[in-house]
Design a protein around this motif. Structure first.
Motif, PDB file in Angstrom:
ATOM      1  N   UNK A 276     118.980  40.081  23.336  1.00 51.11           N
ATOM      2  CA  UNK A 276     119.857  40.971  23.727  1.00 51.11           C
ATOM      3  C   UNK A 276     120.677  42.025  22.819  1.00 51.11           C
ATOM      4  N   UNK A 277     120.901  41.346  21.665  1.00 53.53           N
ATOM      5  CA  UNK A 277     121.588  42.321  20.738  1.00 53.53           C
ATOM      6  C   UNK A 277     120.556  43.254  20.357  1.00 53.53           C
ATOM      7  N   UNK A 278     119.369  42.973  20.183  1.00 54.71           N
ATOM      8  CA  UNK A 278     118.316  43.815  19.492  1.00 54.71           C
ATOM      9  C   UNK A 278     118.094  44.961  20.528  1.00 54.71           C
ATOM     10  N   UNK A 279     117.950  44.545  21.851  1.00 53.41           N
ATOM     11  CA  UNK A 279     118.199  45.613  23.051  1.00 53.41           C
ATOM     12  C   UNK A 279     119.091  46.569  23.099  1.00 53.41           C
ATOM     13  N   UNK A 319     110.860  48.258  19.498  1.00 55.52           N
ATOM     14  CA  UNK A 319     110.183  47.021  19.743  1.00 55.52           C
ATOM     15  C   UNK A 319     109.290  46.926  21.198  1.00 55.52           C
ATOM     16  N   UNK A 320     108.059  46.494  21.218  1.00 50.47           N
ATOM     17  CA  UNK A 320     107.446  46.366  22.598  1.00 50.47           C
ATOM     18  C   UNK A 320     107.944  45.239  23.158  1.00 50.47           C
ATOM     19  N   UNK A 321     108.660  45.288  24.081  1.00 52.38           N
ATOM     20  CA  UNK A 321     109.337  44.042  24.836  1.00 52.38           C
ATOM     21  C   UNK A 321     108.662  43.781  25.964  1.00 52.38           C
ATOM     22  N   UNK A 322     107.304  44.080  26.154  1.00 52.17           N
ATOM     23  CA  UNK A 322     106.461  43.889  27.141  1.00 52.17           C
ATOM     24  C   UNK A 322     106.413  42.281  27.708  1.00 52.17           C
ATOM     25  N   UNK A 323     105.856  41.749  26.223  1.00 55.99           N
ATOM     26  CA  UNK A 323     105.538  40.518  26.305  1.00 55.99           C
ATOM     27  C   UNK A 323     106.650  39.368  25.958  1.00 55.99           C
ATOM     28  N   UNK A 324     107.939  39.986  25.499  1.00 55.64           N
ATOM     29  CA  UNK A 324     109.019  39.043  25.315  1.00 55.64           C
ATOM     30  C   UNK A 324     109.719  38.562  26.344  1.00 55.64           C
ATOM     31  N   UNK A 325     110.297  37.251  26.648  1.00 58.10           N
ATOM     32  CA  UNK A 325     110.851  36.779  27.769  1.00 58.10           C
ATOM     33  C   UNK A 325     111.631  35.433  27.196  1.00 58.10           C
TER      34      UNK A 325
END
Length: 530
Positions: A276-279, A319-325
């Motif tokens: 969340x911080x990075x986003x 950053x590519x957040x597609x695969x991040x969960x």
């Protein structure tokens, strides 16, 4: 006159006929004194007119005149005696309820000191005095004061009961002995009393012995209670210590489980917070670029727009957040693993207690001798009522010795056996094909052919036994209604039947298949199934 009366003795004022103080005393020519009435009645009965004391005969009946001097002396003596009696009576105790009162006392009755079997009268200390001093009255029979003196007289002959008829076992008078009891065996009452006293002494000794035995039994019971209290206190202390340790272990395991789950949750939360911080930082950067692009698109400075276009036309690096969960942690098996670990820990803590308990019950070990005459078809080990196949029918056997009280313990070696049944049973039910359960008189634990163990309760209880038992111990407390089964080598409790109602004789019980070539024998107090 008073001084003169003090010099005279009591006997000088008593009539020798009525043995009482003179009433209208008269003096005979011979000098002897009598009551006027007494001597007149005496001469009226007898033919001879003679003095009752000296036996002097008078040819002519003397003229009787009252001796005034002796009459006055007797009156003063009577008054003196009454005053002394009154003074003495004031010092004596009144008769209380249940005590024999004096029959002579008027008004308040004093406590009787003796009863006279001749006079049939009870006397207090004062009124008893004539019986102790007067020669004629001294011959009377005195006894401890009793009521109903008439009951000591023969109702038929009005005579004192002086004899005891041994034939009819009753007291009789002298006339009865020559009439109704003439042919019977009788003895003086005193003689019979001596024999009865001897019998009573024997009875007294027997009762005393019984009292001593019961006092000893009281001491035994008190000692048993004291021993029971000590044992109870010891067991309570041990139980408190054990359960405190178990409680602490459970609490520690619970705390560790909670901490483990919370640790996983913290890790998940920390990972999520990082993402969340990075986003949020990328969003801030993108908003800044968006604002710059918007300003540049509105600019009228053509040179500035062209110079800045290349740097603002592309999005900033992100950053590519597609695969991040964020995946929730898995808790499956966490509680089960914790419980399993706790079970192992508790088992380790409980083992010393079971070892100690096993040692205590082993002191009640009995020598089990099997009875070859009591071998029967084995009852079914299931709740089904199907008839057992004759080709695979099993056999069961009881011990010779049965028990109706107390505690006993025996061991059975079941090593290398795939099927066995061990426990206790009522002999009265063993001839019948029936379901094994306490209701039918069986308290047993069994091993199945295909593995697995169960207690033959109602319904049956599956048991998880690891490792496989090689020697099973059975402890029975008849009064407590308890049957415990132990894995002797592992020092573990297998199963407990509690609240059993034992009313008949119970026997150690064994069962195994007969077509297996199996033999049953005893060795060193251990029944071996081979």
């Amino acid at each position: 006159m008073a001084a003169a009366s003090c010099l005279l003795t009591e006997d000088q004022f008593l009539c020798s006929i009525c043995l009482d103080v003179f009433t209208d005393p008269v003096t005979l020519p011979c000098g002897h004194n009598f009551c006027n009435k007494c001597i007149s009645e005496h001469w009226g009965i007898n033919v001879l007119c003679q003095c009752p004391n000296c036996k002097e005969v008078f040819n002519k009946r003397p003229e009787l005149r009252v001796n005034r001097f002796i009459s006055e002396m007797a009156a003063q003596f009577r008054l003196s005696v009454e005053q002394e009696a009154s003074s003495s009576c004031s010092e004596q105790q009144d008769a209380k309820p249940g005590e024999v009162p004096c029959d002579v006392c008027t008004g308040t009755k004093l406590k009787a000191l003796k009863s006279c079997l001749v006079c049939l009268t009870s006397y207090c200390e004062t009124h008893l005095e004539p019986h102790l001093t007067t020669p004629g009255l001294k011959r009377h029979q005195l006894i401890d004061p009793v009521e109903n003196l008439e009951g000591r007289m023969c109702t038929k002959h009005d005579k004192l009961l002086e004899l005891f008829c041994k034939t009819d076992q009753t007291c009789i008078c002298i006339l009865c002995s020559v009439s109704d009891h003439k042919t019977h065996e009788f003895v003086p009452v005193a003689e019979e009393c001596e024999g009865k006293k001897a019998e009573l002494k024997t009875t007294e000794d027997e009762i005393e012995h019984m009292i001593q035995k019961r006092q000893q039994k009281i001491q035994e019971i008190k000692q048993s209670v004291e021993l029971s209290k000590k044992n109870a206190d010891r067991e309570i202390a041990a139980g408190v210590q054990v359960f405190t340790a178990l409680k602490e272990s459970v609490e520690r395991s619970q705390a560790e489980l909670i901490e483990k789950i919370k640790g996983k949750q913290r890790t998940t939360e920390e990972q999520a917070e990082g993402f969340i911080k990075e986003l949020e930082e990328e969003i801030t950067e993108l908003k800044k670029r968006s604002s710059e692009v918007e300003q540049l698109s509105r600019s009228e400075d053509h040179i500035h727009l062209l110079q800045s276009f290349s740097s603002l036309n592309s999005a900033p690096p992100t950053r590519d957040w597609t695969e991040v969960s964020v995946r929730p942690p898995s808790y499956e098996g966490t509680v089960a693993t914790a419980v399993n670990q706790l079970e192992k820990k508790l088992s380790g803590q409980m083992k010393p207690l079971v070892v100690a308990e096993l040692k205590r019950v082993q002191q009640y070990t009995v020598d089990v001798k099997l009875d070859p005459d009591v071998v029967h078809s084995k009852p079914t080990q299931s709740n089904q009522k199907d008839k057992v196949n004759e080709g695979t029918k099993c056999r069961c056997v009881l011990s010779k010795q049965g028990f109706t009280s107390g505690r006993f313990y025996f061991e059975v070696r079941v090593r290398w056996r795939s099927t066995w049944t061990v426990g206790v049973a009522r002999q009265s039910n063993i001839n019948n094909l029936t379901t094994l359960s306490p209701k039918t008189g069986y308290w047993t634990v069994c091993s199945k052919w295909l593995g697995g163990y169960f207690a033959c309760a109602d319904p049956s209880v599956c048991l998880s036994l690891k490792p496989k038992p090689e020697k099973v111990g059975v402890f029975v407390d008849y009064e407590e209604g308890l049957v415990n089964f132990y894995d002797v080598d592992a020092a573990a409790l297998i199963y407990s039947f509690t609240g059993c109602s034992f009313t008949d004789k119970i026997y150690p019980f064994f069962s195994l298949c007969a077509n297996d070539g199996v033999r049953i024998h005893t060795n060193d107090k251990v029944c071996v199934l081979q």
